[in-house]
Motif scaffolding. Structure first.
Motif, short mmCIF file in Angstrom:
data_model
loop_
_atom_site.label_atom_id
_atom_site.label_comp_id
_atom_site.label_asym_id
_atom_site.label_seq_id
_atom_site.Cartn_x
_atom_site.Cartn_y
_atom_site.Cartn_z
N GLY A 1 0.72 -1.40 -0.01
CA GLY A 1 -0.10 0.10 -0.11
C GLY A 1 0.88 1.42 0.07
N ALA A 2 0.44 2.28 0.24
CA ALA A 2 0.98 3.63 0.39
C ALA A 2 2.22 3.61 1.28
CB ALA A 2 -0.12 4.85 0.53
N ILE A 3 3.31 4.24 1.00
CA ILE A 3 4.31 4.39 2.01
C ILE A 3 4.72 5.95 1.95
CG2 ILE A 3 6.66 3.75 2.59
CD1 ILE A 3 6.41 1.26 0.78
N ARG A 4 3.73 6.80 2.92
CA ARG A 4 3.83 8.16 2.71
C ARG A 4 5.35 8.65 3.09
NH1 ARG A 4 -0.94 8.04 1.46
NH2 ARG A 4 -2.53 8.27 2.39
N LYS A 5 5.99 8.14 3.97
CA LYS A 5 7.17 8.49 4.09
C LYS A 5 8.34 8.47 3.00
CE LYS A 5 9.59 4.60 6.42
NZ LYS A 5 10.40 3.88 7.68
N LEU A 6 8.07 7.62 2.16
CA LEU A 6 9.00 7.56 1.23
C LEU A 6 8.30 7.96 -0.29
CD1 LEU A 6 10.12 3.72 1.33
CD2 LEU A 6 11.45 5.93 2.05
N ASP A 7 7.24 9.03 0.12
CA ASP A 7 6.47 9.74 -0.95
C ASP A 7 5.75 8.84 -2.00
OD1 ASP A 7 7.34 12.05 0.03
OD2 ASP A 7 9.32 12.04 -0.84
N MET A 8 5.24 7.85 -1.42
CA MET A 8 4.69 6.89 -2.36
C MET A 8 3.05 6.90 -1.74
SD MET A 8 7.00 3.48 -2.72
CE MET A 8 8.47 3.61 -2.78
N ASP A 9 2.12 7.85 -2.38
CA ASP A 9 0.77 8.00 -1.97
C ASP A 9 -0.18 6.94 -2.72
OD1 ASP A 9 1.39 10.46 -0.67
OD2 ASP A 9 1.48 11.66 -2.52
N GLN A 10 0.38 5.92 -3.33
CA GLN A 10 -0.61 4.87 -3.76
C GLN A 10 0.07 3.55 -3.57
OE1 GLN A 10 -2.05 5.31 -7.75
NE2 GLN A 10 -1.56 7.51 -7.82
N GLY A 11 -0.62 2.58 -3.54
CA GLY A 11 -0.01 1.16 -3.51
C GLY A 11 0.50 0.94 -4.96
N MET A 12 1.58 -0.07 -4.79
CA MET A 12 2.40 -0.48 -5.94
C MET A 12 3.09 -1.66 -5.65
SD MET A 12 4.72 2.73 -6.15
CE MET A 12 3.85 3.79 -5.86
N GLU B 1 13.59 2.10 4.09
CA GLU B 1 14.23 3.89 3.87
C GLU B 1 14.83 3.78 2.64
OE1 GLU B 1 14.18 5.75 6.27
OE2 GLU B 1 13.23 4.34 7.83
N ARG B 2 15.17 4.98 2.08
CA ARG B 2 16.01 5.38 0.91
C ARG B 2 17.30 5.34 1.43
NH1 ARG B 2 13.36 6.61 -3.67
NH2 ARG B 2 11.46 7.31 -2.59
N VAL B 3 18.29 4.52 1.16
CA VAL B 3 19.56 4.62 1.48
C VAL B 3 20.39 4.71 0.01
CG1 VAL B 3 21.57 3.33 2.45
CG2 VAL B 3 19.07 2.90 3.32
N LEU C 1 15.94 2.17 -2.56
CA LEU C 1 14.83 1.56 -1.58
C LEU C 1 15.39 0.36 -0.66
CD1 LEU C 1 11.58 2.07 -3.68
CD2 LEU C 1 12.16 3.59 -1.71
N THR C 2 15.34 0.40 0.44
CA THR C 2 16.18 -0.61 1.26
C THR C 2 15.38 -0.98 2.33
OG1 THR C 2 18.20 0.30 0.60
CG2 THR C 2 18.34 -1.22 2.42
N LEU C 3 15.17 -2.43 2.58
CA LEU C 3 14.58 -2.96 3.50
C LEU C 3 15.05 -2.75 4.94
CD1 LEU C 3 13.19 -6.10 2.06
CD2 LEU C 3 11.77 -4.22 2.64
N MET D 1 7.14 -2.96 -5.84
CA MET D 1 8.19 -2.26 -5.93
C MET D 1 9.33 -3.44 -5.35
SD MET D 1 7.98 0.92 -6.44
CE MET D 1 9.61 1.60 -6.04
N VAL D 2 10.75 -2.89 -6.18
CA VAL D 2 11.80 -3.79 -5.71
C VAL D 2 12.53 -3.03 -4.57
CG1 VAL D 2 13.86 -4.91 -6.76
CG2 VAL D 2 11.86 -4.66 -8.13
N PHE D 3 12.95 -4.03 -3.68
CA PHE D 3 13.68 -3.36 -2.29
C PHE D 3 14.95 -4.09 -2.32
CE2 PHE D 3 9.24 -2.69 -1.55
CZ PHE D 3 9.35 -1.10 -1.20
#
Length: 98
Positions: free
Chosen positions: A46-57, A83-85, A89-91, A59-61
């Protein structure tokens, strides 16, 4: 008057702490692929607001810890944090859910 000011300050600080806790809440997702050789996990989420993802999608982490790659497989429902490292995008945490 000083007591009221201190009380208001304490309440404001508590509110900020609650916002920080909510921001770091685990994200629900489903693993769609685990790539051991590339050290990456693909997750539908779903959305990950802290990573500026307002919608579900989907993604590769990057999974920097090899144990993360072994802990899940395609189809598993998970709770995770990322987090963005260095622009990637890093788990930072992942666990299976029921």
């Amino acid at each position: 008057m000083k007591k009221i000011a201190r009380l208001l300050l304490a309440l404001a600080l508590c509110g900020g702490a609650q916002a920080a806790i909510a921001q770091s809440a685990a994200i629900d997702g489903q693993v769609t692929k685990v790539d051991q050789s590339a050290k990456k996990i693909t997750i539908k989420h779903g959305a990950i607001r802290k990573l500026d993802m307002d919608q579900g999608m989907t993604m590769v982490f990057l999974a920097p810890d090899p144990n993360m790659l072994k802990a899940v497989k395609a189809g598993d429902k998970v709770k995770f944090d990322a987090e963005r490292v260095n622009g990637q995008l890093t788990l930072t945490k992942i666990e299976k859910t029921k």
